[in-house]
Scaffold this motif. Structure first.
Motif, PDB file in Angstrom:
ATOM      1  N   LEU A  83       0.922  -0.770  -0.411  1.00 28.19           N
ATOM      2  CA  LEU A  83      -0.171  -0.141  -0.071  1.00 28.19           C
ATOM      3  C   LEU A  83       0.877   1.133  -0.262  1.00 28.19           C
ATOM      4  O   LEU A  83       0.817   1.850  -0.746  1.00 28.19           O
ATOM      5  CB  LEU A  83      -1.027  -0.038   1.085  1.00 28.19           C
ATOM      6  N   VAL A  84       1.813   0.958   0.699  1.00 33.15           N
ATOM      7  CA  VAL A  84       2.901   2.402   0.780  1.00 33.15           C
ATOM      8  C   VAL A  84       3.506   2.339  -0.688  1.00 33.15           C
ATOM      9  O   VAL A  84       3.542   4.108  -1.651  1.00 33.15           O
ATOM     10  CB  VAL A  84       4.139   2.015   2.321  1.00 33.15           C
ATOM     11  N   ARG A  85       3.909   1.587  -1.147  1.00 29.86           N
ATOM     12  CA  ARG A  85       4.291   1.829  -2.475  1.00 29.86           C
ATOM     13  C   ARG A  85       3.543   1.701  -3.932  1.00 29.86           C
ATOM     14  O   ARG A  85       4.253   2.569  -4.501  1.00 29.86           O
ATOM     15  CB  ARG A  85       5.139  -0.152  -3.077  1.00 29.86           C
ATOM     16  N   GLN A  86       2.241   1.554  -3.384  1.00 29.64           N
ATOM     17  CA  GLN A  86       1.104   1.950  -4.473  1.00 29.64           C
ATOM     18  C   GLN A  86       0.925   3.730  -3.790  1.00 29.64           C
ATOM     19  O   GLN A  86      -0.049   4.790  -4.383  1.00 29.64           O
ATOM     20  CB  GLN A  86      -0.169   1.373  -4.549  1.00 29.64           C
ATOM     21  N   GLY A  87       1.336   4.016  -2.698  1.00 25.98           N
ATOM     22  CA  GLY A  87       1.359   5.652  -2.745  1.00 25.98           C
ATOM     23  C   GLY A  87       0.187   6.567  -1.576  1.00 25.98           C
ATOM     24  O   GLY A  87      -0.748   7.568  -0.931  1.00 25.98           O
ATOM     25  N   HIS A  88       0.317   5.009  -1.192  1.00 31.08           N
ATOM     26  CA  HIS A  88      -1.052   5.568   0.326  1.00 31.08           C
ATOM     27  C   HIS A  88      -0.452   6.117   1.326  1.00 31.08           C
ATOM     28  O   HIS A  88       0.567   5.554   1.690  1.00 31.08           O
ATOM     29  CB  HIS A  88      -2.037   4.590   0.384  1.00 31.08           C
ATOM     30  N   GLU A  89      -0.648   6.573   2.266  1.00 38.22           N
ATOM     31  CA  GLU A  89      -0.593   7.028   3.837  1.00 38.22           C
ATOM     32  C   GLU A  89      -0.434   6.131   5.246  1.00 38.22           C
ATOM     33  O   GLU A  89      -2.140   6.402   4.894  1.00 38.22           O
ATOM     34  CB  GLU A  89      -0.944   8.856   3.754  1.00 38.22           C
ATOM     35  N   VAL A  90       0.032   5.931   5.013  1.00 36.13           N
ATOM     36  CA  VAL A  90      -0.490   4.602   6.003  1.00 36.13           C
ATOM     37  C   VAL A  90       0.698   4.538   7.308  1.00 36.13           C
ATOM     38  O   VAL A  90       1.595   4.481   7.417  1.00 36.13           O
ATOM     39  CB  VAL A  90       0.574   2.946   4.685  1.00 36.13           C
ATOM     40  N   THR A  91      -0.284   3.932   8.130  1.00 31.05           N
ATOM     41  CA  THR A  91      -0.038   3.985   9.279  1.00 31.05           C
ATOM     42  C   THR A  91       0.094   2.909  10.313  1.00 31.05           C
ATOM     43  O   THR A  91      -1.050   2.009   9.817  1.00 31.05           O
ATOM     44  CB  THR A  91      -0.618   5.046  10.412  1.00 31.05           C
ATOM     45  N   LEU A  92       0.861   2.635  11.243  1.00 31.27           N
ATOM     46  CA  LEU A  92       1.045   0.924  11.403  1.00 31.27           C
ATOM     47  C   LEU A  92       0.648   1.054  12.911  1.00 31.27           C
ATOM     48  O   LEU A  92       1.900   1.091  14.045  1.00 31.27           O
ATOM     49  CB  LEU A  92       2.452  -0.099  10.880  1.00 31.27           C
ATOM     50  N   PHE A  93      -0.175   0.653  13.214  1.00 35.28           N
ATOM     51  CA  PHE A  93      -0.331   0.494  15.337  1.00 35.28           C
ATOM     52  C   PHE A  93       0.495  -1.509  14.994  1.00 35.28           C
ATOM     53  O   PHE A  93      -0.092  -2.319  14.540  1.00 35.28           O
ATOM     54  CB  PHE A  93      -1.225   0.579  15.748  1.00 35.28           C
ATOM     55  N   ALA A  94       1.812  -0.767  15.557  1.00 36.43           N
ATOM     56  CA  ALA A  94       2.183  -2.565  15.663  1.00 36.43           C
ATOM     57  C   ALA A  94       3.339  -2.322  16.897  1.00 36.43           C
ATOM     58  O   ALA A  94       3.581  -1.954  17.265  1.00 36.43           O
ATOM     59  CB  ALA A  94       3.256  -3.003  14.519  1.00 36.43           C
ATOM     60  N   SER A  95       4.240  -3.595  17.398  1.00 42.38           N
ATOM     61  CA  SER A  95       5.529  -3.627  18.245  1.00 42.38           C
ATOM     62  C   SER A  95       6.176  -2.377  17.830  1.00 42.38           C
ATOM     63  O   SER A  95       6.523  -2.792  16.489  1.00 42.38           O
ATOM     64  CB  SER A  95       5.634  -5.050  19.200  1.00 42.38           C
ATOM     65  N   GLY A  96       7.369  -2.135  18.748  1.00 43.00           N
ATOM     66  CA  GLY A  96       8.300  -1.303  18.610  1.00 43.00           C
ATOM     67  C   GLY A  96       9.693  -1.961  17.843  1.00 43.00           C
ATOM     68  O   GLY A  96      10.081  -1.273  17.194  1.00 43.00           O
ATOM     69  N   ASP A  97       9.773  -3.251  17.260  1.00 40.13           N
ATOM     70  CA  ASP A  97      10.139  -3.730  17.079  1.00 40.13           C
ATOM     71  C   ASP A  97      10.125  -4.007  15.502  1.00 40.13           C
ATOM     72  O   ASP A  97      11.068  -5.493  14.733  1.00 40.13           O
ATOM     73  CB  ASP A  97      10.827  -4.850  17.123  1.00 40.13           C
ATOM     74  N   SER A  98       9.086  -3.746  15.234  1.00 36.65           N
ATOM     75  CA  SER A  98       8.462  -3.457  13.469  1.00 36.65           C
ATOM     76  C   SER A  98       9.702  -3.133  12.565  1.00 36.65           C
ATOM     77  O   SER A  98       9.790  -2.066  12.809  1.00 36.65           O
ATOM     78  CB  SER A  98       6.744  -3.498  13.520  1.00 36.65           C
TER      79      SER A  98
END
Length: 368
Positions: free
Chosen positions: A32-47
């Motif tokens: 999705l990022v590669r396609q130009g979308h603005e993506v936010t990921l909620f995940a563990s800090g070591d991601s």
């Protein structure tokens, strides 16, 4: 499009070792990022991600020996709710945990259900939350919940360059996944021994399955045809699967998808699998796999597996299970969600139902 993805915290995104859901989240987010979308990921800090990471704990919970994951996940869901108005759509991968809050979310949302839905104790909950928009990862997965508001079925996808195609195998069978009752590594061993072909097992053993392993499986590893190589990471998977003459997938449960199956196809390695869950959707009998119903049939299939061209398996993967195809189908769901969204203030004057206005075209759509 501003898209939030909410991942479980058990593993990093992507996982360091085994981890299906978090791995799929990683592939989807990066595409999705590669396609130009603005993506936010909620995940563990070591991601590790090219999206904007909102760390919800310092380290993935499985690797940090976390005693209780619930406080971390509740905290994450609350933070997502606080920030939801800043996104065009929120995509949850956290099972049922967020269901009560999702009804009150200030943005369109969808939940991909990654697990099994046939458990009896889920029925009342599903009935209560039947208005929430969900995505299934196979059509068979949704059968126990046909009454839900399904946004579509989207099969998992992998980057085309993730796993290399292997023209030739090295004469062994492979088992990849977890040592657990439903994965039935004992069946895989019995099939390999009956066929007289070496079997390499790459699998993790969760704490909850340790007793099962010690009691029912450990002694089976003593057979001279069986080699347990332990839990492997992403960098080792291509060589492991690519070197196998076939992947054994003798499951004993309604597998929602089975990421290992398409990883095997990506390497050109056909699959011998039991006919449960998504298996007949993902695999094509006599084309990319032999779908069987007994150890004896599995052993016979091992003797016939050379008739399934490895190039054919790779082509099937490229045609049906690329990450680009997966992302395209999710974007279509997002667009429908956004176009059908109505603010809570107009929709729920009494605060009694969902922020989601159920749409007949969404509920009836399928993307399989």
């Amino acid at each position: 499009m501003k898209i939030a993805h909410v991942s479980p915290l058990f593993e990093s995104v992507p996982p360091k070792l085994y981890g299906g859901t978090e791995r799929v989240v990683s592939y989807l987010v990066e595409e999705l990022v590669r396609q130009g979308h603005e993506v936010t990921l909620f995940a563990s800090g070591d991601s590790l991600t090219s999206a904007r990471l909102v760390p919800m704990c310092r380290k993935s919970l499985r690797l940090s020996d976390c005693v209780d994951d619930m406080p971390h996940h509740v905290y994450m869901i609350e933070k997502v709710a606080q920030l939801a108005a800043g996104f065009d759509v929120v995509h949850f991968h956290t099972g049922i945990l967020h269901f009560p809050l999702a009804r009150r979310l200030s943005a369109p949302h969808v939940t991909t259900m990654h697990g099994r839905l046939d458990l009896a104790n889920l029925k009342s909950l599903a009935t209560e939350f039947s208005d929430l928009p969900l995505a299934s990862i196979s059509d068979s997965q949704r059968l126990p919940w046909l009454f839900m508001n399904w946004a579509g079925t989207v099969y998992h996808g992998l980057p085309l360059d993730l796993l290399p195609f292997s023209e030739r195998h090295q004469g062994y069978l492979a088992f990849l996944g977890r040592i657990s009752p439903e994965k039935r590594v004992d069946r895989a061993i019995a099939m390999a021994v009956a066929a007289g072909v070496p079997l390499k097992i790459a699998a993790k053993i969760d704490k909850k399955d340790a007793e099962y392993f010690e009691t029912h499986i450990k002694h089976l590893f003593d057979h001279p045809l069986v080699e347990y190589v332990g839990e492997i990471g992403e960098s080792e998977k291509g060589a492991f699967l690519g070197g196998a003459m076939a992947l054994l997938f003798p499951i004993d449960w309604p597998e929602p998808f089975g990421l290992t199956m398409i990883e095997s196809l990506a390497c050109g390695t056909p699959v011998i699998a039991y006919d449960h869950g998504s298996v007949p959707e993902v695999l094509r009998q006599g084309h990319t796999a032999f779908i069987v119903d007994s150890v004896e049939a599995g052993a016979k299939a091992i003797g016939q597996v050379e008739s399934l061209p490895r190039r054919q398996c790779r082509q099937e993967f490229e045609r049906r299970f690329s990450v680009r195809t997966m992302a395209k189908r999710y974007v279509k769901i997002y667009e429908t969600l956004i176009s059908d969204w109505e603010p809570r203030s107009r929709q729920l004057p009494n605060g009694s139902r969902s922020t989601w206005q159920k749409s007949s075209r969404l509920a009836n759509s399928t993307m399989s």
